[in-house]
Enzyme design. Structure first.
Site, PDB file in Angstrom:
ATOM      1  N   LYS A  83       0.848  -1.199   0.000  1.00 17.92           N
ATOM      2  CA  LYS A  83       0.000   0.000   0.000  1.00 17.92           C
ATOM      3  C   LYS A  83       0.879   1.243   0.000  1.00 17.92           C
ATOM      4  O   LYS A  83       1.775   1.387   0.839  1.00 17.92           O
ATOM      5  CB  LYS A  83      -0.846   0.014   1.277  1.00 17.92           C
ATOM      6  CG  LYS A  83      -2.279  -0.388   1.065  1.00 17.92           C
ATOM      7  CD  LYS A  83      -2.957  -0.426   2.403  1.00 17.92           C
ATOM      8  CE  LYS A  83      -4.381  -0.021   2.325  1.00 17.92           C
ATOM      9  NZ  LYS A  83      -4.993  -0.022   3.668  1.00 17.92           N
TER      10      LYS A  83
HETATM   11  C1  E4P Z   1      -8.316   0.175   3.928  1.00 12.50           C
HETATM   12  O1  E4P Z   1      -7.530  -0.046   3.055  1.00 12.50           O
HETATM   13  C2  E4P Z   1      -8.297   1.399   4.749  1.00 12.50           C
HETATM   14  O2  E4P Z   1      -7.090   1.500   5.414  1.00 12.50           O
HETATM   15  C3  E4P Z   1      -9.439   1.423   5.695  1.00 12.50           C
HETATM   16  O3  E4P Z   1     -10.605   0.926   5.054  1.00 12.50           O
HETATM   17  C4  E4P Z   1      -9.672   2.763   6.328  1.00 12.50           C
HETATM   18  O4  E4P Z   1     -10.865   2.732   7.041  1.00 12.50           O
HETATM   19  P1  E4P Z   1     -11.263   3.845   8.130  1.00 12.50           P
HETATM   20  O5  E4P Z   1     -11.651   5.078   7.413  1.00 12.50           O
HETATM   21  O6  E4P Z   1     -12.417   3.224   8.862  1.00 12.50           O
HETATM   22  O7  E4P Z   1     -10.050   4.025   8.998  1.00 12.50           O
END
Ligand code: E4P
Length: 216
Positions: A83
Site C-alpha cells: 500500500k
Molecule cells: C483500507 O484499506 C483502509 O485502510 C481502511 O478501510 C480505512 O478505514 P477507516 O476510514 O475506517 O479508517
C-alpha cells in the site's frame, strides 16, 4: 466481487476466513498499531491463514524509501500487495515498483482524478475511502460510481477496492456499481450475514419440527 477483511486482528481473520468470506486482507499502520504487534510478524501470520492478496502499507513518505520498503515487503510472499499513499512521492514510487512487477494498492484516494493518476501509473489496486468522505458530508459512493465508470471507459486493469466501509449498504451499493472488491471491517461482515427474518424462520422451523420429531 471479492471481500477482503480490513483488520490486522488475527483472531478475526481466522474466524471470518472459516466463514468463507475472506478473499484477502487489508491493513494499515493504524490497524497494526491497534494490535500492538510487529508489522512483519503479523503480516507473516496473516499470510499463513489467508490465501489471497494481503495489503501492507509503507511508512516512508519519500519515494526512495517507499521503494526500499516495498521491495522488502514483496520478498515476504507472492500474495503481498504494497500500500502506497496517493501522494506525489507515492506516484513516483508506484511507477518504479509497477515496472518491477510489485503489486501496489494506492491508498487514501478521495477523488476520481487521484484514481485516474494511480491507474495510469500502473496501480494493481486503488482504494477510494467512502466512509471518510461521508464523514465530511461528501458522497463516498458517488466517488465509487465515478471511478468504476472511468476505469471501464479505458479498460484499466486496476482493481477498485472500496475502503473505509461503515455499513452493509456501502458493500451492496459497491456491488451494484461493479466495484471489484470491498474491504470490510469484522463488525460489518457480521452484519452482512444477518437478517432477523432468517433467525425467526430457523426458530419457527425448529419449533414445528419438535411437534413431529417423534413420528420420524
Ligand atoms: C483500507 O484499506 C483502509 O485502510 C481502511 O478501510 C480505512 O478505514 P477507516 O476510514 O475506517 O479508517
Amino acid at each position: 466481487m471479492d471481500f477482503y477483511i480490513d483488520t490486522a486482528n488475527l483472531d478475526d481473520i481466522k474466524k471470518y476466513n472459516d466463514w468463507g468470506v475472506v478473499d484477502g486482507v487489508t491493513t494499515n499502520p493504524s490497524l497494526i498499531a491497534k494490535e500492538g504487534v510487529s508489522l512483519e510478524k503479523r503480516i507473516k501470520e496473516i499470510i499463513k491463514v489467508v490465501d489471497g492478496p494481503i495489503s501492507t502499507e509503507v511508512i516512508a513518505t519519500d519515494s526512495e524509501q517507499m521503494i526500499q520498503e516495498a521491495r522488502k515487503y514483496a520478498t515476504w510472499h507472492d500474495n503481498i500487495v504494497v500500500k502506497i499513499p496517493m501522494t506525489i512521492d507515492g506516484m513516483k514510487a508506484l511507477k518504479v515498483l509497477a515496472k518491477e512487477g510489485i503489486k501496489v494498492n494506492v491508498t487514501l484516494v478521495f477523488s476520481p482524478g487521484q484514481a485516474l493518476i494511480a491507474a495510469k501509473n500502473g496501480a494493481a489496486y486503488v482504494s477510494p475511502f467512502v466512509g471518510r468522505l461521508d464523514d465530511i458530508s461528501e458522497d463516498g459512493m458517488a466517488l465509487i460510481h465515478e471511478v468504476t465508470t472511468i476505469y471501464q471507459h479505458y479498460n484499466f486493469d486496476t482493481k477498485v477496492i472500496v475502503a473505509s466501509v461503515r455499513h452493509p449498504r456501502h458493500v451492496i451499493d459497491s456491488a451494484l456499481m461493479g466495484a471489484d472488491i470491498a474491504t470490510i471491517p469484522a463488525a460489518i461482515l457480521e452484519k452482512l450475514f444477518k437478517h432477523p427474518l432468517t433467525d425467526k424462520g430457523v426458530k419457527s422451523f425448529l419449533a414445528d419440527w419438535e411437534k413431529v420429531k417423534d413420528k420420524q
